[in-house]
Design an enzyme around this catalytic site. Structure first.
Site, PDB file in Angstrom:
ATOM      1  N   ARG A 140      -5.916  69.550  35.181  1.00 25.69           N
ATOM      2  CA  ARG A 140      -6.759  70.218  36.172  1.00 25.69           C
ATOM      3  C   ARG A 140      -6.795  69.442  37.496  1.00 25.69           C
ATOM      4  O   ARG A 140      -6.861  70.028  38.576  1.00 25.69           O
ATOM      5  CB  ARG A 140      -8.175  70.376  35.610  1.00 25.69           C
ATOM      6  CG  ARG A 140      -9.106  71.158  36.498  1.00 25.69           C
ATOM      7  CD  ARG A 140     -10.413  71.438  35.773  1.00 25.69           C
ATOM      8  NE  ARG A 140     -11.307  72.279  36.538  1.00 25.69           N
ATOM      9  CZ  ARG A 140     -12.570  71.966  36.801  1.00 25.69           C
ATOM     10  NH1 ARG A 140     -13.086  70.833  36.349  1.00 25.69           N
ATOM     11  NH2 ARG A 140     -13.326  72.778  37.502  1.00 25.69           N
ATOM     12  N   ASN A 198     -15.654  70.325  41.793  1.00 27.23           N
ATOM     13  CA  ASN A 198     -15.372  68.979  41.258  1.00 27.23           C
ATOM     14  C   ASN A 198     -16.602  68.209  40.771  1.00 27.23           C
ATOM     15  O   ASN A 198     -16.518  67.417  39.824  1.00 27.23           O
ATOM     16  CB  ASN A 198     -14.672  68.132  42.327  1.00 27.23           C
ATOM     17  CG  ASN A 198     -13.279  68.657  42.652  1.00 27.23           C
ATOM     18  OD1 ASN A 198     -12.698  69.401  41.858  1.00 27.23           O
ATOM     19  ND2 ASN A 198     -12.754  68.281  43.801  1.00 27.23           N
ATOM     20  N   ASP A 214      -1.535  65.794  47.755  1.00 30.04           N
ATOM     21  CA  ASP A 214      -1.520  64.568  48.567  1.00 30.04           C
ATOM     22  C   ASP A 214      -2.564  63.555  48.114  1.00 30.04           C
ATOM     23  O   ASP A 214      -2.909  62.640  48.854  1.00 30.04           O
ATOM     24  CB  ASP A 214      -1.772  64.923  50.037  1.00 30.04           C
ATOM     25  CG  ASP A 214      -3.135  65.599  50.226  1.00 30.04           C
ATOM     26  OD1 ASP A 214      -3.843  65.837  49.222  1.00 30.04           O
ATOM     27  OD2 ASP A 214      -3.504  65.875  51.382  1.00 30.04           O
ATOM     28  N   HIS A 273      -6.469  70.860  41.360  1.00 27.78           N
ATOM     29  CA  HIS A 273      -7.504  70.693  42.389  1.00 27.78           C
ATOM     30  C   HIS A 273      -7.009  69.832  43.549  1.00 27.78           C
ATOM     31  O   HIS A 273      -7.523  69.943  44.662  1.00 27.78           O
ATOM     32  CB  HIS A 273      -8.772  70.098  41.777  1.00 27.78           C
ATOM     33  CG  HIS A 273      -9.548  71.104  40.985  1.00 27.78           C
ATOM     34  ND1 HIS A 273     -10.904  71.018  40.776  1.00 27.78           N
ATOM     35  CD2 HIS A 273      -9.160  72.235  40.349  1.00 27.78           C
ATOM     36  CE1 HIS A 273     -11.312  72.052  40.042  1.00 27.78           C
ATOM     37  NE2 HIS A 273     -10.265  72.795  39.772  1.00 27.78           N
ATOM     38  N   HIS A 281      -5.887  76.886  30.609  1.00 21.62           N
ATOM     39  CA  HIS A 281      -7.166  76.963  29.891  1.00 21.62           C
ATOM     40  C   HIS A 281      -6.970  77.067  28.382  1.00 21.62           C
ATOM     41  O   HIS A 281      -7.913  77.380  27.662  1.00 21.62           O
ATOM     42  CB  HIS A 281      -8.009  78.134  30.418  1.00 21.62           C
ATOM     43  CG  HIS A 281      -8.497  77.929  31.821  1.00 21.62           C
ATOM     44  ND1 HIS A 281      -9.106  78.909  32.567  1.00 21.62           N
ATOM     45  CD2 HIS A 281      -8.463  76.831  32.625  1.00 21.62           C
ATOM     46  CE1 HIS A 281      -9.421  78.424  33.774  1.00 21.62           C
ATOM     47  NE2 HIS A 281      -9.030  77.167  33.827  1.00 21.62           N
ATOM     48  N   THR A 282      -5.791  76.783  27.916  1.00 22.97           N
ATOM     49  CA  THR A 282      -5.559  76.648  26.474  1.00 22.97           C
ATOM     50  C   THR A 282      -6.085  75.312  25.959  1.00 22.97           C
ATOM     51  O   THR A 282      -6.191  75.089  24.752  1.00 22.97           O
ATOM     52  CB  THR A 282      -4.049  76.780  26.153  1.00 22.97           C
ATOM     53  OG1 THR A 282      -3.826  76.515  24.765  1.00 22.97           O
ATOM     54  CG2 THR A 282      -3.213  75.789  26.936  1.00 22.97           C
TER      55      THR A 282
END
Ligand code: HEM
Length: 340
Positions: A71, A105, A83, A75, A204-205
């Site tokens: 994840r 977050n 970056d 994000h 999302h597994t």
């Protein structure tokens, strides 16, 4: 040190054996911009082994961390490109506000200290060479492989940003209650299409969601005092047990309760049986013909899901990288720019 290297070599052997790395994803010259998998071949040949060893060690201690690192790459890439902007702490300079405090977050994204550990190990073997952004990209791939998912060669050569964007993090990363057209638009904004959206949602597994991220589906989906009718009533009743009307915001639930630590296509089968946890999961089936067909396809063809996931991860990893000596820098500490 010898023990360290042995551990690293063993981890790489596992990654390669499990994933059959080499040509899974459709990456080729021209398709990947300025990034290429051999970027550190001469400057830091141990790079992938070091990342792999730390990720494997942490995964053994905390099996959820694989999901968190996957994840993190998402994000990072959706805000200013891949970056490592997501890793910058507030530095008091007033030049930027840390992304760590954004809605997606805060109290949610994890794994920062794992990247610190990898970075410290890499600064030891190849100082000032490997970017934090590349570490995140490789850690996301290794996390996928360690949980049983596909492997791919990670194009490398990203540099680290000098700044971060709280507003970008708030506005550009899709929220679980965004409408499907909004989610599609947010992906399109990054150069990702509907095929990428459905395949990457398959992340999302593995991993968890907090109660607060899906509560409205249990009680009042449209501010009408009624639960979401696309959520299986038995599943909703079970969720209400630990996700009350108020309180328990941080309580954790598996995104895929059938196999929460295993990377597979069960996520799509859950959606088909109205057991998708987030609103953004279930709308892939119920609100758009194209995404619905893809959910059916991946639910019945794991191989195809794996291939497309790998391809879409490479594509996501290519979002606006900083490359070349004059843009960005190689941070020494992933939490701070080198000079401020
Ligand atoms: C399509 C838009 C997406 C939305 C709206 C979304 C939303 C969310 C939300 C709300 C959570 C739970 C956060 C919490 O409650 O703390 C979550 C977790 C997670 N997401 Fe997504 N997500 C999306 C796409 C993706 C993509 C593209 C990936 C990676 C390829 C991904 C990987 C994950 C993982 C692995 C977790 C579990 C993390 C953990 O356990 O630490 N998501 N997502």
């Amino acid at each position: 040190m010898a023990r360290w290297l042995a551990l690293a070599a063993a981890a790489v052997a596992v990654v390669v054996a499990v994933s059959g790395i080499g040509g899974v994803a459709g990456y080729g010259p021209g398709g990947g911009g300025f990034l290429y998998p051999q970027f550190y071949q001469h400057s830091c040949p141990q790079m992938q082994a070091v990342v792999g060893a730390v990720v494997a060690k942490v995964h053994a201690e905390d099996p959820r961390m694989a999901a968190s690192l996957l994840r993190m790459h998402f994000h990072d890439c959706f805000v200013q490109g891949c970056d490592a902007s997501v890793l910058l702490d507030a530095d008091g300079s007033g030049r930027f506000t840390t992304e760590k405090m954004s809605n997606p977050n805060r109290d949610s994204l994890r794994g920062y200290e794992v990247i610190d550990e990898i970075k410290a190990a890499l600064e030891h073997v190849c100082p000032h060479t490997v970017s934090c952004a590349d570490i995140i990209a490789v850690a996301a791939r290794d996390s996928t492989v360690l949980t049983g998912g596909p492997g791919w060669e990670v194009p490398l050569g990203r540099r680290d940003s000098l700044t971060a964007s709280l507003s970008g993090s708030n506005n550009l990363i899709p929220a679980p209650n965004d409408t499907l057209p909004t989610i599609i638009a947010k992906f399109r904004n990054q150069g990702l299409d509907v095929v990428d959206l459905v395949a990457l949602s398959g992340g999302h597994t593995i991993g968890n969601s907090r109660c607060v991220s899906f509560r409205q589906r249990l009680y009042s989906q449209n501010n009408d005092g009624k639960p979401d009718f696309t959520l299986n009533p038995a599943y909703a009743a079970e969720l209400r047990g630990r996700c009350p009307r108020s309180g328990g915001d941080q309580n954790l639930f598996a995104l895929d309760p059938v196999s929460q630590f295993h990377f597979d296509n069960q996520y799509y089968r859950n959606i088909l049986s109205m057991n998708g946890l987030l609103n953004s999961d279930e709308v892939l089936l119920t609100q758009n013909h194209e995404t619905m067909e893809l959910v059916h396809l991946y639910a019945t063809n794991n191989e195809l899901f794996f291939q497309q996931f790998a391809r879409s991860m490479v594509k996501m990893g290519n979002i606006s990288p900083l490359t070349g000596a004059h843009s960005g820098e190689i941070r020494t500490n992933c939490r701070r720019v080198n000079h401020f």
